[in-house]
Structure formats: structure tokens, C-alpha cells
Design a protein around this motif. Structure first.
Motif, PDB file in Angstrom:
ATOM      1  N   ILE A 210       0.859  -1.183   0.000  1.00 31.92           N
ATOM      2  CA  ILE A 210       0.000   0.000   0.000  1.00 31.92           C
ATOM      3  C   ILE A 210       0.897   1.234   0.000  1.00 31.92           C
ATOM      4  N   THR A 211       0.510   2.275  -0.696  1.00 30.21           N
ATOM      5  CA  THR A 211       1.331   3.484  -0.794  1.00 30.21           C
ATOM      6  C   THR A 211       0.605   4.681  -0.197  1.00 30.21           C
ATOM      7  N   ASN A 212       1.331   5.767  -0.022  1.00 31.00           N
ATOM      8  CA  ASN A 212       0.726   7.004   0.474  1.00 31.00           C
ATOM      9  C   ASN A 212      -0.417   7.461  -0.429  1.00 31.00           C
ATOM     10  N   MET A 213      -0.201   7.353  -1.735  1.00 32.33           N
ATOM     11  CA  MET A 213      -1.231   7.773  -2.684  1.00 32.33           C
ATOM     12  C   MET A 213      -2.475   6.906  -2.562  1.00 32.33           C
ATOM     13  N   HIS A 214      -2.287   5.593  -2.374  1.00 29.19           N
ATOM     14  CA  HIS A 214      -3.428   4.694  -2.181  1.00 29.19           C
ATOM     15  C   HIS A 214      -4.255   5.124  -0.970  1.00 29.19           C
TER      16      HIS A 214
END
Length: 578
Positions: free
Chosen positions: A287-291
Motif C-alpha cells: 500500500i502506498t501514500n497515494m493509495h
């Protein structure tokens, strides 16, 4: 024909409209002083945190952080493109639209529109192929997995035949080159023919939040590696930005109370078929910051539901750490731990919707999972071990923006460790907490190194010569190397460093790095710095390795680069073993 609107018209449009008038027709606003307050339309909340400023003609939400002018509002509220939002505003206020004769649209946007069209056409081809004789085995596989015809069509599932048109005519050559740039076609060097990288795979189209297809995921029919293959990164597809099922989740729900995050396409499709229609999947990455930003813009609750094995638990813990900076008041993350050996697809088929939803309603809260994981292997046989755990726990807790949540977590930590007044320790880094919130800095390896150098300039003598590749994708690496080379062998002080950047944007950044508390005893700073340098060197080599592997996949490597890749693999294996 593509339309263009000049910046002059846009500026004039913004001068003529009133943001309050337009927004209050969509959101109930109440005037308080010079501002207007209301319930944010972009996330769930009970108390109004959405503010519209009539003087500046801007809006901002203190809950979820969305902000902008009236064009941004219409784009987000009505799910329109930039051009469509301008046209919508102009129509509302009866302002004639003046289209520019000269193109103000960049070549990049023009190319992207071509890519969207090409990838959409290819998706239609894949869907048709699934129901052709060549797709018989793939269709049978999907039915055997328990998918019905409706769900197959709903997610536009397709099949890539084992061939691609090998004869390159003048009419199709340019199109095939474009597909090659999208990472879908490759050239077989033996016969100079194009082939589809997804051939003989079941195809799952990946849509962005607007519903446009931006890439594909492909699954093999039989046991062979890799089992799953995603489209490579290109102009319109970045896997760190996209979530499979996000468009469908928004489409199915007016109000999204929670979103389940799973690992695979199959999990999303199975849960949707069982009428659990608030599921998204990460695309073969963490999972990423943008997600998280995207998810928290549509819901207040994220539930991580990964496979019930050791790797799944590790992924849950990693997701927790990435989520920390987003835990503002009203936002929460929870954890759904599945039985060992199960995944969402297998479990819902065994238990059904009712039992599965019971599990969703009984997920672990952040604090329960956090402390369960934190104390997993910690038996306090010494003061050193207990101290180490405190520092580790506080290093995570201090990243949470919600101060009262921090306080409660620290109190709970003190109870578990047996230190009643642990909350007093937290006062030592209150100031740092404010700096992190205001500047929203992620503590990357480069920034930690720069911070330590600014705080302890003598450490610069410990920095070895670092290699910089033109292909490097590590943010800040070029600046760091330039910084070290410039200041090495100088009588360096913190004041001199900051003075050097007076009047520049970097000064504020460096001043922030100066305030960072690394929670390290003075006698351990040097070793910590050396270990960070070692980590950076590995990151540089890994980044180069990834570039060469990608290059090999796209167009192949010459002898020199093959030797380099072989050497890198050998070095990295040795370093990781050590």
C-alpha cells in the motif's frame, strides 16, 4: 476534435464567479465571520470542518485535507475532467466559452488520450477473445473458480490468445509501436515479430478512479511463473497510484462507510459476487501514500484484509506503518486476520457472506494489532530491551497526527511495560511532532542522512564516494552527493550550511531537518549514520539493478550491461547475507 481553452479565459472566468454561490447549491453552508462552514462532501464527518473563503475564493477541509478553487471543487464533486469542469462552470453562470485557436494542450496529454483509446480497444479484443473458441479453456477456468457470467462481464474480464498478428504492415506498424511503449507488446529478436506479454493469460482490466482503463493484470491458466503479471509503468499507468476495484466500489456506493483492502484481483471479484461491494486490491505492491490518500478521500475506515499466512501478517504490519501519518481524528484503520492458509476468495466461498461479514465487523483495531505485533517477540529480560522497545514504539506513535490518540497509545504502552509516567517522555518531542505535521516530511534514508549531517557536520568525513547513475530513481540522491562533495574538507558548521541556503526554498527544508529528533543516544549516532550509508549504497545498487532488469525486458542488454547486472546480483546477494 480536441478542444482547447486559453489560460486567459480561465483567469477571466475565475474573476467573474463566486465560489460560495456555486458550492452552497451543493453543500449546506453556514456563515461564521468571514468564512462559510459546512459538512465536507468528500468524506464522512459529523461536525463541519469544510470551510469556504469568499475573499480568497478557495475551499479547504480540515478533516480530510482537500482544498482548491472552484475548478478543483467541480472536478472532485462531479467527477469531471479539467476541461469538463470549466465548461460546466461557464454554463452555470451563462458565460460564453471562448475556445483557443492555438493549442495550449501539451503533447503529453494528447499522447495520453491516444493511449487510453488504444488500451480500451485492446480490452474489447480481450473480452471478445474470452468467448471465442481460443478462450474456451480460460472461460472454463473462471467458471470452475466459481465466477458467474454476470461478474465476468461486470469486471470486463478477457483472455489474450497465444498469438499476436506477426505480419507488420505499414498501416499497423505505428500502432504496434505505441502498444510497445505501453509495455504490452514486445519484439521477439529471433524473428523480429511482435508478441503480447499477456499471451495465454486471463486478463483483468485495471481502471482508474474515473473508469478509464489504464493497464491490465494477467493470470496464467496453469502452474507457471510468474502467476500474475501487471502492465509495466507507462504514461497512464502507475501501480503506486491505482487500486483495482476502486472505480467499481465508488460506482456501487453513494456513501462508503468502509473499504476492504485485499491483495489480488480474484479476491475483489469474489467478494463483489458475494455482494460485498466495498473492496479494492493493491497491484502486486505494498500500500502506498497515494493509495491511502485516495481511500481516505472516499471513506473514514480502511480495513486491511490480506492472506492468512506469515507474508500476509508482515504485509499488515507494513501497511500499519505506512498509514500512521494519515490517522487524523475521524480516520481509522483496522485489521482482518484470516485463518492460516486462507485468502478472502477461498474463505468467503467456504463461509458465505454472513459469516464473512461477521469477521469484518470483528476486525482488530489499530491499537490492538499494534501492541499485539509490538510485543510479539519482546520478553523484557533486561533494561536495555525494555528501553529499545519504548524507543521503537514511540518512533511509530509520534508519526500519528492526532495528538490525543498519541497520548492514549503512550498511556497504554506505559501500562504494558510497567512505567506509569511514560507520558512525560512524550513531552520531549512535542515540538518535532508539530514540525512533521506542518511539513509532511517522510523520513527517507536521504533525509535522515542530511538531517544528521546538518546536526553533526563532522559526520561528513564518514561519507564514502557514492556512485550516481543517470537512471537513478532515488529522490534526493543527486542533491545529497552534490551536498557532500561541496562541503567535504571544509571547516563545516551548522550555521554555515543554513546561511549558504538563505533566500532559497531549501533553507526551510534544511531548518526542518535540523529539528528532527532521531531518538538515538549521542554515543550511537556515528554507528547509526554509518549503517544508513550502508543502506543507501544498497538502495543505489538495487535501483540500478531494477533499471537494468527493466531495460532487459524492454529491449535487451548488450554484453557490457549484462556483465554489470551479473556483478550487481552477486554484490547484493553478498551484502544481504552479511
Amino acid at each position: 476534435m480536441i478542444k482547447y481553452i486559453s489560460p486567459t479565459f480561465i483567469n477571466n472566468l475565475l474573476d467573474q464567479i463566486d465560489i460560495v454561490y456555486l458550492i452552497k447549491n451543493r453543500v449546506k453552508l453556514k456563515k461564521k465571520g468571514k468564512n462559510f462552514f459546512g459538512i465536507c462532501p468528500f468524506h464522512l464527518e459529523k461536525n463541519p470542518s469544510f470551510v469556504v473563503n469568499s475573499t480568497r475564493q478557495l475551499y479547504h477541509c480540515f478533516g480530510c485535507g482537500v482544498h482548491g478553487n472552484i475548478i478543483d471543487f467541480i472536478m472532485n464533486f462531479d467527477n469531471l475532467s479539467f476541461l469538463e469542469s470549466i465548461e460546466s462552470i461557464a454554463n452555470i453562470f451563462n458565460i460564453p466559452i471562448i475556445y483557443a485557436k492555438k493549442s495550449y494542450l501539451s503533447k503529453k496529454i494528447y499522447k495520453n488520450n491516444i493511449y487510453y483509446k488504444l488500451i480500451s480497444n485492446l480490452s474489447i479484443f480481450y473480452k471478445k477473445s474470452l468467448f471465442d473458441p481460443l478462450g474456451k479453456e480460460a472461460y472454463k477456468y473462471l467458471l470452475n473458480r466459481g465466477f458467474n457470467l454476470y461478474i465476468i462481464k461486470y469486471f470486463s474480464i478477457g483472455f489474450s490468445p497465444f498469438y499476436w498478428t506477426n505480419k507488420i504492415s505499414n498501416n499497423t506498424k505505428n500502432i504496434k509501436i505505441l502498444y510497445e511503449k505501453l509495455g504490452i507488446l514486445q519484439i521477439d529478436k529471433k524473428n523480429n515479430n511482435y508478441y503480447d506479454i499477456f499471451y495465454n493469460r486471463i486478463i483483468f482490466p485495471i481502471k482508474n478512479i474515473k473508469g478509464l482503463i489504464v493497464g491490465f493484470g494477467g493470470r496464467v491458466l496453469k502452474n507457471q511463473n510468474p502467476k500474475y503479471l501487471n502492465s509495466s509503468e507507462n504514461n497512464i499507468f502507475h501501480k503506486s497510484n491505482e487500486l483495482y476495484g476502486l472505480f467499481e466500489t465508488k460506482k456501487e456506493n453513494n456513501i462508503i462507510k468502509k473499504v476492504l483492502v485485499v491483495e489480488g484481483y480474484i479476491d475483489v471479484i469474489s467478494l463483489f459476487q458475494f455482494d460485498i461491494k466495498y473492496v479494492v486490491a493493491i497491484l502486486g505492491t505494498s500500500i502506498t501514500n497515494m493509495h491511502i490518500k485516495k481511500l481516505f478521500s472516499i471513506t473514514n475506515k480502511i480495513i486491511y484484509c490480506y492472506d492468512g499466512d506469515k507474508a500476509g501478517i508482515e504485509a499488515q504490519w507494513k501497511s500499519l506503518k505506512i498509514s500512521l501519518p494519515f490517522l487524523v481524528n475521524g480516520k481509522q484503520i483496522r485489521f482482518m486476520i484470516l485463518p492460516d492458509g486462507e485468502d478472502p476468495d477461498s474463505l468467503i466461498r467456504k463461509e458465505g457472506k454472513i459469516l464473512f461479514e461477521k469477521r469484518i465487523n470483528n476486525t482488530l483495531s489499530f491499537s490492538k494489532f499494534f501492541f499485539k505485533r509490538l510485543f510479539l517477540k519482546n520478553f523484557f529480560s533486561s533494561c536495555e530491551e525494555k528501553t529499545s522497545l519504548i524507543y521503537k514504539a514511540l518512533s511509530f506513535i509520534k508519526l500519528i497526527p492526532d495528538y490525543f490518540f498519541q497520548i492514549n497509545l503512550i498511556k497504554k504502552l506505559g501500562e504494558k511495560i510497567g512505567i506509569i509516567n511514560l507520558i512525560d517522555i512524550y513531552d520531549s518531542f512535542k515540538y518535532e511532532k508539530k514540525i512533521i505535521i506542518n511539513n509532511n516530511f517522510k523520513k527517507t534514508t536521504i533525509r535522515r542522512l542530511l538531517s544528521l549531517l546538518i546536526q553533526n557536520p563532522k559526520l561528513i568525513n564518514l561519507v564514502p564516494k557514492l556512485e550516481f547513475f543517470k537512471s537513478s530513481n532515488i529522490n534526493g540522491l543527486f542533491f545529497f552527493i552534490k551536498f557532500v562533495n561541496f562541503y567535504k574538507n571544509q571547516n563545516l558548521t551548522t550555521v554555515k550550511i543554513l546561511e549558504q541556503y538563505r533566500g532559497t526554498k531549501l533553507k526551510k527544508v534544511l531548518e526542518t531537518l535540523l529539528t528532527w529528533n532521531h531518538m538515538i543516544p549521542d554515543n550511537e549516532i556515528e554507528n547509526f549514520f554509518i549503517n544508513l550509508i550502508k543502506k543507501l549504497k544498497i538502495n543505489i545498487l538495487e535501483d540500478r539493478q531494477e533499471y537494468l532488469i527493466s531495460l532487459e525486458r524492454i529491449k535487451g542488454l548488450d554484453y557490457k550491461k549484462k556483465q554489470e547486472l551479473w556483478s550487481l546480483n552477486k554484490i547484493l546477494i553478498k551484502k544481504k547475507i552479511i
